[in-house]
Design a protein around this motif. Structure first.
Motif, mmCIF file in Angstrom:
data_model
loop_
_atom_site.group_PDB
_atom_site.id
_atom_site.type_symbol
_atom_site.label_atom_id
_atom_site.label_comp_id
_atom_site.label_asym_id
_atom_site.label_seq_id
_atom_site.Cartn_x
_atom_site.Cartn_y
_atom_site.Cartn_z
ATOM 1 N N SER A 180 44.535 -2.932 22.014
ATOM 2 C CA SER A 180 43.089 -2.697 21.880
ATOM 3 C C SER A 180 42.323 -3.408 22.989
ATOM 4 C CB SER A 180 42.613 -3.173 20.507
ATOM 5 O OG SER A 180 43.313 -2.483 19.501
ATOM 6 N N ILE A 203 38.473 -3.039 17.824
ATOM 7 C CA ILE A 203 38.397 -4.470 17.545
ATOM 8 C C ILE A 203 39.717 -5.168 17.888
ATOM 9 C CG2 ILE A 203 36.623 -4.126 15.791
ATOM 10 C CD1 ILE A 203 38.814 -4.730 13.663
ATOM 11 N N THR A 230 44.285 -3.459 14.331
ATOM 12 C CA THR A 230 43.926 -2.032 14.365
ATOM 13 C C THR A 230 44.618 -1.301 13.227
ATOM 14 O OG1 THR A 230 43.772 -2.170 16.762
ATOM 15 C CG2 THR A 230 43.925 0.043 15.818
ATOM 16 N N ASP A 249 44.044 4.553 20.995
ATOM 17 C CA ASP A 249 44.532 3.230 20.574
ATOM 18 C C ASP A 249 45.125 3.391 19.175
ATOM 19 O OD1 ASP A 249 45.046 0.529 20.403
ATOM 20 O OD2 ASP A 249 42.987 -0.031 19.890
#
Ligand SMILES: Nc1nc2c(ncn2[C@@H]2O[C@H](COP(=O)(O)OP(=O)(O)OP(=O)(O)O)[C@@H](O)[C@H]2O)c(=O)[nH]1
Ligand SMILES: [Mg+2]
Length: 300
Positions: A22, A35, A43, A66
């Motif tokens: 991320s 985040i 994640t 992601d």
């Protein structure tokens, strides 16, 4: 392929938990769309981060997907869903970015290699090169892993500082197929603000709860209203056990107050406007192993 044609492609960002997928996605996009935290399994959802720019005189749109860290321990419904999300992503992309940590190559990485589609280019991104005690260790390490798999390219980076990320962008651009852009040039993610708000609050919970972080914790946005430039957001922190509620709230409510204040600032930065945020904690037992509860919390 014509010289001036636009190139657009999907790139999956995969790897073990906590390797910096991320952080890398955000660095590539140039904004915090996903985040991050020191804890594994930050994640939980697939998130598209979009970068539209010229590379070597050609317009390119990179759509990074992601993904949650692929992991083999803790088998519950949430982890099964997260792993399924990684495998589904791999089937639909033009190229794969396999992210690893410099100096670390173990059974977790090997397990992921087995999932990778044989017909797609796999670029190995060796992240956290700043962590190597001795820079001289990098070349022998790259040499060793280059024998593990037929990687299309190997690029060492430091996602946190941005070192060598431009080189990665150039390398990736050569794998984009000729295609019209999918997103507008200034879009940075496919996710709506409501989702991003929940994620920002979850990040602040992860970061403020330290070692006490309850495993089964989620955020539910109960109300999201916009009045002019002001966003009014009501969010529930969902915990698995009554005992966790007290941990999140803290003595005299101090901890939740700090978390909510950090989250509000993060939301204001990302949305570029004022946010009024109200938070409370609710107990929903066993949600992380309950497929229905997971659906209601937005897990695919
Ligand atoms: N030293 C160093 N730390 C990094 C680098 N990139 C990421 N990190 C740190 O590694 C930790 C994990 O980063 P994330 O981006 O959340 O990792 P992730 O792979 O997305 O993790 P999951 O979503 O949990 O699978 C964070 O504390 C980051 O700050 C880097 O290049 N160098
Ligand atoms: Mg992540």
């Amino acid at each position: 392929m014509s010289e001036n044609a636009c190139r657009t492609g999907y790139l999956a960002v995969v790897g073990r938990p906590n390797v910096g997928k991320s952080t890398l996605t955000n660095r590539l996009v140039g904004a915090k769309v996903s985040i991050t935290s020191k804890k594994a399994q930050t994640t939980r959802h697939r998130i598209h981060g979009v970068l539209t720019r010229e590379v070597g005189g050609r317009s390119c749109q990179f759509i990074f997907v992601d993904t949650p860290g692929f992991q083999t321990r803790h088998r519950n419904a949430l982890n099964r869903l997260m792993n399924r999300s990684v495998t589904q992503t791999l089937a639909d992309v033009d190229a794969v970015l396999l992210v690893i940590e410099a100096g670390r190559w173990g059974s977790g990485e090997k397990e992921i290699l087995d999932l990778l589609p044989s017909e797609r280019p796999v670029l190995l991104v060796v992240n956290k090169v700043d962590r190597l005690a001795d820079r001289n260790d990098l070349l022998p390490f790259l040499d060793k892993i280059s024998k593990e798999f037929a990687f299309a390219d190997i690029v060492p980076v430091c996602a946190e500082r941005g070192d060598n990320v431009e080189e990665l962008v150039k390398t990736m651009s050569t794998y984009l197929p000729e295609a019209a852009p999918v997103f507008d040039a200034d879009d940075i993610t496919d996710r709506p603000e409501r989702f991003l708000a929940a994620e920002i609050l979850r990040e602040k919970l992860f970061r403020n709860l330290g070692e006490e972080l309850p495993y089964g914790m989620a955020v539910e946005i109960e109300k999201f209203e916009q009045e002019g430039g002001l966003r009014r957001i009501h969010a529930a922190v969902v915990v698995d056990k009554a005992a966790h509620k007290a941990i999140v709230i803290g003595k005299g409510g101090e901890r939740l107050k700090r978390i909510a204040s950090d989250a509000r600032k993060g939301m204001e930065e990302l949305f570029g406007g004022k946010v009024w945020l109200e938070t409370w904690v609710k107990v929903k037992s066993g949600w992380a192993d309950d497929e229905r509860a997971l659906k209601s919390l937005g897990y695919e």
